[in-house]
Design a protein around this motif. Sequence first.
Motif, PDB file in Angstrom:
ATOM      1  N   GLU A  27       0.831  -1.205   0.000  1.00  0.00           N
ATOM      2  CA  GLU A  27       0.000   0.000   0.000  1.00  0.00           C
ATOM      3  C   GLU A  27       0.867   1.257   0.000  1.00  0.00           C
ATOM      4  O   GLU A  27       0.627   2.198  -0.761  1.00  0.00           O
ATOM      5  CB  GLU A  27      -0.943   0.005   1.208  1.00  0.00           C
ATOM      6  N   GLY A  30       2.723   1.493  -3.299  1.00  0.00           N
ATOM      7  CA  GLY A  30       1.750   1.835  -4.328  1.00  0.00           C
ATOM      8  C   GLY A  30       1.392   3.313  -4.286  1.00  0.00           C
ATOM      9  O   GLY A  30       1.213   3.952  -5.333  1.00  0.00           O
ATOM     10  N   ALA A  31       1.282   3.877  -3.075  1.00  0.00           N
ATOM     11  CA  ALA A  31       0.972   5.299  -2.941  1.00  0.00           C
ATOM     12  C   ALA A  31       2.079   6.164  -3.534  1.00  0.00           C
ATOM     13  O   ALA A  31       1.811   7.207  -4.154  1.00  0.00           O
ATOM     14  CB  ALA A  31       0.749   5.648  -1.468  1.00  0.00           C
ATOM     15  N   GLU A  34       1.716   6.053  -7.289  1.00  0.00           N
ATOM     16  CA  GLU A  34       0.607   6.891  -7.737  1.00  0.00           C
ATOM     17  C   GLU A  34       0.991   8.369  -7.702  1.00  0.00           C
ATOM     18  O   GLU A  34       0.591   9.147  -8.578  1.00  0.00           O
ATOM     19  CB  GLU A  34      -0.641   6.614  -6.900  1.00  0.00           C
ATOM     20  N   PHE A  38       1.828   6.885 -11.751  1.00  0.00           N
ATOM     21  CA  PHE A  38       1.392   5.540 -12.105  1.00  0.00           C
ATOM     22  C   PHE A  38      -0.029   5.306 -11.587  1.00  0.00           C
ATOM     23  O   PHE A  38      -0.466   5.932 -10.624  1.00  0.00           O
ATOM     24  CB  PHE A  38       2.332   4.493 -11.507  1.00  0.00           C
ATOM     25  N   ARG A  39      -0.720   4.377 -12.227  1.00  0.00           N
ATOM     26  CA  ARG A  39      -2.042   3.980 -11.778  1.00  0.00           C
ATOM     27  C   ARG A  39      -2.136   2.461 -11.742  1.00  0.00           C
ATOM     28  O   ARG A  39      -1.652   1.796 -12.659  1.00  0.00           O
ATOM     29  CB  ARG A  39      -3.126   4.538 -12.719  1.00  0.00           C
ATOM     30  N   PRO A  40      -2.770   1.892 -10.692  1.00  0.00           N
ATOM     31  CA  PRO A  40      -2.985   0.440 -10.675  1.00  0.00           C
ATOM     32  C   PRO A  40      -4.040   0.086 -11.714  1.00  0.00           C
ATOM     33  O   PRO A  40      -5.115   0.703 -11.752  1.00  0.00           O
ATOM     34  CB  PRO A  40      -3.479   0.177  -9.251  1.00  0.00           C
ATOM     35  N   TYR A  52       1.074  -1.639 -12.053  1.00  0.00           N
ATOM     36  CA  TYR A  52       0.936  -0.186 -12.143  1.00  0.00           C
ATOM     37  C   TYR A  52       1.502   0.259 -13.484  1.00  0.00           C
ATOM     38  O   TYR A  52       2.433  -0.354 -14.015  1.00  0.00           O
ATOM     39  CB  TYR A  52       1.706   0.508 -11.015  1.00  0.00           C
ATOM     40  N   GLN A  54       2.108   3.784 -16.413  1.00  0.00           N
ATOM     41  CA  GLN A  54       1.927   5.103 -17.022  1.00  0.00           C
ATOM     42  C   GLN A  54       2.684   5.081 -18.336  1.00  0.00           C
ATOM     43  O   GLN A  54       3.825   4.619 -18.420  1.00  0.00           O
ATOM     44  CB  GLN A  54       2.397   6.242 -16.118  1.00  0.00           C
ATOM     45  N   VAL A 153      -2.668   5.143 -19.510  1.00  0.00           N
ATOM     46  CA  VAL A 153      -2.390   6.164 -18.494  1.00  0.00           C
ATOM     47  C   VAL A 153      -1.373   7.159 -19.063  1.00  0.00           C
ATOM     48  O   VAL A 153      -0.257   6.761 -19.415  1.00  0.00           O
ATOM     49  CB  VAL A 153      -1.827   5.529 -17.210  1.00  0.00           C
ATOM     50  N   ARG A 251       3.578  16.980  -7.227  1.00  0.00           N
ATOM     51  CA  ARG A 251       2.773  15.817  -6.854  1.00  0.00           C
ATOM     52  C   ARG A 251       3.230  15.204  -5.533  1.00  0.00           C
ATOM     53  O   ARG A 251       2.724  14.164  -5.120  1.00  0.00           O
ATOM     54  CB  ARG A 251       2.844  14.772  -7.973  1.00  0.00           C
TER      55      ARG A 251
END
Length: 286
Positions: A27, A30-31, A34, A38-40, A52, A54, A153, A251
């Motif tokens: 988690e 993954g955060a 993101e 990137f996106r799951p 993940y 992009q 993505v 970001r």
Amino acid sequence: MENDKPTTGQPVIEGIEFVEYATRQPEAFGAVLEAMGFRPVARHRSRNVLLYRQGDVNVIINSDARALAREPGARADVVLKALALRVGDAGEAYRHALECGAHPLTSRAGPMELNIPGIHGPGGAVLFLLDRRAGVPFYWVDFLPLQDADFNVPPVAGVHFFGVVQYILQGETDKWCDFYGQMLGFTRLAEGVHFGVLPRGAIMKSACGGVFMQFVEPPAGSDFVHWQEGFVRVGLGVPDVERAVAELEARGIRFVDASLLGNREMGALTCTLVGGTQFELVHHEV
């Protein structure tokens, strides 16, 4: 610089298909991905593994219990475990690697999953060999799309794969250059040619010109006991480093002070992320 064309029988490398991280903090890691854009998009059919993405950059997060079973404690949070190279013919590339003395990876493919050929790399890491001759990426077979996920993505600031930094043991630069040269058709760049932020070690380039491997030995006088052999960092190419840094900082991604690394136009290095990971931005036009 040496001739970039592979010799007869060597595979034609066409790029990086994906990199795979093993982690006990899926988690949190993954955060971070993101935050980097990137996106799951998909989950593995039989294991606790997420894809993940992009642009054309695919990052697999493997939090399966077996993924880190043999890792020492110091590397137990997030480990760059695998690099998948896209080749013209995976079967031929695999057979050529075995003929050159590579050690094969035992397949763990489950029902309805592809048997992806792989060989053992540095420090327990893995090199996978994939092709797209059927026009279908393996993610569409081994993974199930997440609900409402879109595989298209947009990349942040033109991010794309550039290469991987590999730590090796003292005196083994020639060994690894021979490994990638004979088995995979990479060529060594002239001494003193460097990219990004780390002006050390030897660099090899694939015949397609789109994949770079950097080999770094431990510094003279360092404590070799704590030097971890293996893949350590992914290099992401961007056409404009300053723009990419600005967009990623907006970001929430922090970068090492440029004054500590030299010319920011050539590259940038993220501050240490979850599990001690870092990503390197490298000035590179597609």
